[in-house]
Design a protein around this motif. Structure first.
Motif, PDB file in Angstrom:
ATOM      1  N   LYS A  68      -6.074   1.161 -19.876  1.00 12.80           N
ATOM      2  CA  LYS A  68      -6.170   0.933 -21.318  1.00 12.80           C
ATOM      3  C   LYS A  68      -7.629   1.148 -21.733  1.00 12.80           C
ATOM      4  O   LYS A  68      -8.545   0.748 -21.008  1.00 12.80           O
ATOM      5  CB  LYS A  68      -5.761  -0.502 -21.632  1.00 12.80           C
ATOM      6  N   SER A  69      -7.840   1.766 -22.887  1.00  6.61           N
ATOM      7  CA  SER A  69      -9.209   1.987 -23.359  1.00  6.61           C
ATOM      8  C   SER A  69      -9.827   0.668 -23.801  1.00  6.61           C
ATOM      9  O   SER A  69      -9.139  -0.236 -24.256  1.00  6.61           O
ATOM     10  CB  SER A  69      -9.230   2.985 -24.524  1.00  6.61           C
ATOM     11  N   PRO A  77     -12.280   2.495 -18.184  1.00  7.86           N
ATOM     12  CA  PRO A  77     -11.295   1.745 -17.409  1.00  7.86           C
ATOM     13  C   PRO A  77     -10.946   2.473 -16.117  1.00  7.86           C
ATOM     14  O   PRO A  77     -10.880   3.706 -16.079  1.00  7.86           O
ATOM     15  CB  PRO A  77     -10.090   1.671 -18.350  1.00  7.86           C
ATOM     16  N   GLU A  78     -10.737   1.701 -15.050  1.00  7.91           N
ATOM     17  CA  GLU A  78     -10.349   2.278 -13.771  1.00  7.91           C
ATOM     18  C   GLU A  78      -9.275   1.423 -13.132  1.00  7.91           C
ATOM     19  O   GLU A  78      -9.266   0.202 -13.257  1.00  7.91           O
ATOM     20  CB  GLU A  78     -11.559   2.335 -12.816  1.00  7.91           C
ATOM     21  N   HIS A  79      -8.352   2.087 -12.437  1.00  2.00           N
ATOM     22  CA  HIS A  79      -7.294   1.360 -11.723  1.00  2.00           C
ATOM     23  C   HIS A  79      -6.690   2.285 -10.680  1.00  2.00           C
ATOM     24  O   HIS A  79      -6.333   3.420 -10.987  1.00  2.00           O
ATOM     25  CB  HIS A  79      -6.224   0.898 -12.717  1.00  2.00           C
ATOM     26  N   GLN A  80      -6.589   1.796  -9.452  1.00  2.00           N
ATOM     27  CA  GLN A  80      -5.975   2.549  -8.356  1.00  2.00           C
ATOM     28  C   GLN A  80      -6.614   3.930  -8.193  1.00  2.00           C
ATOM     29  O   GLN A  80      -5.931   4.891  -7.868  1.00  2.00           O
ATOM     30  CB  GLN A  80      -4.465   2.691  -8.591  1.00  2.00           C
ATOM     31  N   LYS A  97      -8.609  11.555 -11.419  1.00  2.00           N
ATOM     32  CA  LYS A  97      -8.725  10.911 -10.112  1.00  2.00           C
ATOM     33  C   LYS A  97      -9.392  11.924  -9.196  1.00  2.00           C
ATOM     34  O   LYS A  97      -9.054  13.111  -9.247  1.00  2.00           O
ATOM     35  CB  LYS A  97      -7.361  10.500  -9.572  1.00  2.00           C
ATOM     36  N   SER A  98     -10.261  11.481  -8.354  1.00  4.68           N
ATOM     37  CA  SER A  98     -11.050  12.426  -7.556  1.00  4.68           C
ATOM     38  C   SER A  98     -10.232  13.068  -6.433  1.00  4.68           C
ATOM     39  O   SER A  98     -10.483  14.213  -6.052  1.00  4.68           O
ATOM     40  CB  SER A  98     -12.276  11.724  -6.974  1.00  4.68           C
ATOM     41  N   SER A  99      -9.234  12.347  -5.933  1.00  2.00           N
ATOM     42  CA  SER A  99      -8.491  12.862  -4.791  1.00  2.00           C
ATOM     43  C   SER A  99      -7.031  12.403  -4.868  1.00  2.00           C
ATOM     44  O   SER A  99      -6.746  11.212  -4.756  1.00  2.00           O
ATOM     45  CB  SER A  99      -9.130  12.358  -3.493  1.00  2.00           C
ATOM     46  N   ALA A 100      -6.125  13.346  -5.073  1.00  2.00           N
ATOM     47  CA  ALA A 100      -4.716  12.996  -5.241  1.00  2.00           C
ATOM     48  C   ALA A 100      -4.082  12.536  -3.933  1.00  2.00           C
ATOM     49  O   ALA A 100      -4.387  13.063  -2.856  1.00  2.00           O
ATOM     50  CB  ALA A 100      -3.949  14.206  -5.781  1.00  2.00           C
ATOM     51  N   GLN A 101      -3.172  11.558  -4.068  1.00  2.00           N
ATOM     52  CA  GLN A 101      -2.408  11.077  -2.921  1.00  2.00           C
ATOM     53  C   GLN A 101      -0.929  11.343  -3.177  1.00  2.00           C
ATOM     54  O   GLN A 101      -0.503  11.450  -4.331  1.00  2.00           O
ATOM     55  CB  GLN A 101      -2.622   9.563  -2.758  1.00  2.00           C
ATOM     56  N   LEU A 102      -0.174  11.426  -2.078  1.00  2.00           N
ATOM     57  CA  LEU A 102       1.260  11.674  -2.213  1.00  2.00           C
ATOM     58  C   LEU A 102       1.920  10.633  -3.112  1.00  2.00           C
ATOM     59  O   LEU A 102       2.823  10.940  -3.892  1.00  2.00           O
ATOM     60  CB  LEU A 102       1.923  11.673  -0.829  1.00  2.00           C
ATOM     61  N   SER A 103       1.458   9.397  -3.007  1.00  2.00           N
ATOM     62  CA  SER A 103       2.043   8.299  -3.780  1.00  2.00           C
ATOM     63  C   SER A 103       1.727   8.374  -5.275  1.00  2.00           C
ATOM     64  O   SER A 103       2.266   7.593  -6.064  1.00  2.00           O
ATOM     65  CB  SER A 103       1.554   6.952  -3.236  1.00  2.00           C
TER      66      SER A 103
END
Lengths: 113, 113
Positions: free
Chosen positions: A49-50, A57-60, A77-83
């Motif tokens: 949320k802004s 804001p940052e999360h996960q 996001k700097s690096s994507a994950q499968l999840s």
């Protein structure tokens, strides 16, 4: 009226590459911006949320910066994950709208190994 | 924490039939919403309610009725089901009418034969 425009359709990435999902908006007032995420067969839930004080804001591992000059709130996001594979919605809450939230059409992110 | 329960999870009806979806929340939230989710069209607001017995039309209210007889429950009626209404209906609630943070149920999938 209010509107939200997102990166259209499907974004496919290889694990480890950066993620950027675009979101721009039109609003009469100075809105709050949100990112919601919906994993397969689950309910949408708030991701980010802004803030009113220009904090990022940052999360996960995801972050987004509200740029009022360009009316944008891109998700990164700097690096994507499968999840991270899921449906992502950008939304805005116009403070003059008495609780109404306007969503974009959604961007499906598919992360592959 | 709380939970939003939507019933039924799957609803199959005939064209022209009147169909009702129910939503219960135990967050003690004031505001409740019904959104329709269609692939490629995002989440579109059908009705919302800021308090018991209040009803506000969203962008997609035509063809639907809603009822908020108790603070904890919000029902949605499809007045005459049409084949192009096969979609997922999402109920949500929020605590603070200004922040726009919604809590969603897992959805009710409507199929019209």
């Amino acid at each position: 009226g209010d509107s939200v425009t997102q990166t259209e359709g499907l974004v496919t990435l290889t694990e480890g590459l950066p993620v950027m999902l675009n979101c721009t908006y039109q609003s009469t007032y100075s809105p709050f911006l949100f990112w919601y995420v919906q994993h397969l067969n689950e309910a949408p839930k708030l991701l980010l949320k802004s803030f009113t004080d220009n904090k990022r804001p940052e999360h996960q591992g995801f972050h987004a910066t509200l740029h009022k000059s360009s009316s944008s709130f891109h998700l990164q996001k700097s690096s994507a994950q499968l999840s991270d594979s899921a449906l992502y919605y950008c939304a805005l809450s116009d403070r003059g709208s008495n609780a109404k939230l306007t969503f974009g059409k959604g961007t499906k992110l598919s992360v592959k190994s | 924490g709380g939970i939003i329960t939507q019933t039924p999870k799957f609803l199959i009806g005939q064209e022209g039939q009147k169909l009702t979806l129910k939503c219960q929340q135990n967050f003690n939230h004031d505001t409740m919403y019904w959104y329709r989710q269609d692939s490629g069209k995002g989440l579109r607001l059908i009705y919302y309610s800021i308090t018991e017995n209040d009803l506000q039309k969203g962008d997609l209210s035509e063809g639907y009725d809603a009822s908020r007889e108790k603070k904890s429950s919000f029902s949605l009626t499809v007045t005459s089901a049409q084949k192009n209404e096969m979609a997922v209906f999402l109920c949500a609630s929020s605590m603070d009418r200004d922040t726009g943070q919604l809590y969603f149920g897992e959805g009710s999938k409507l199929t019209v034969l």
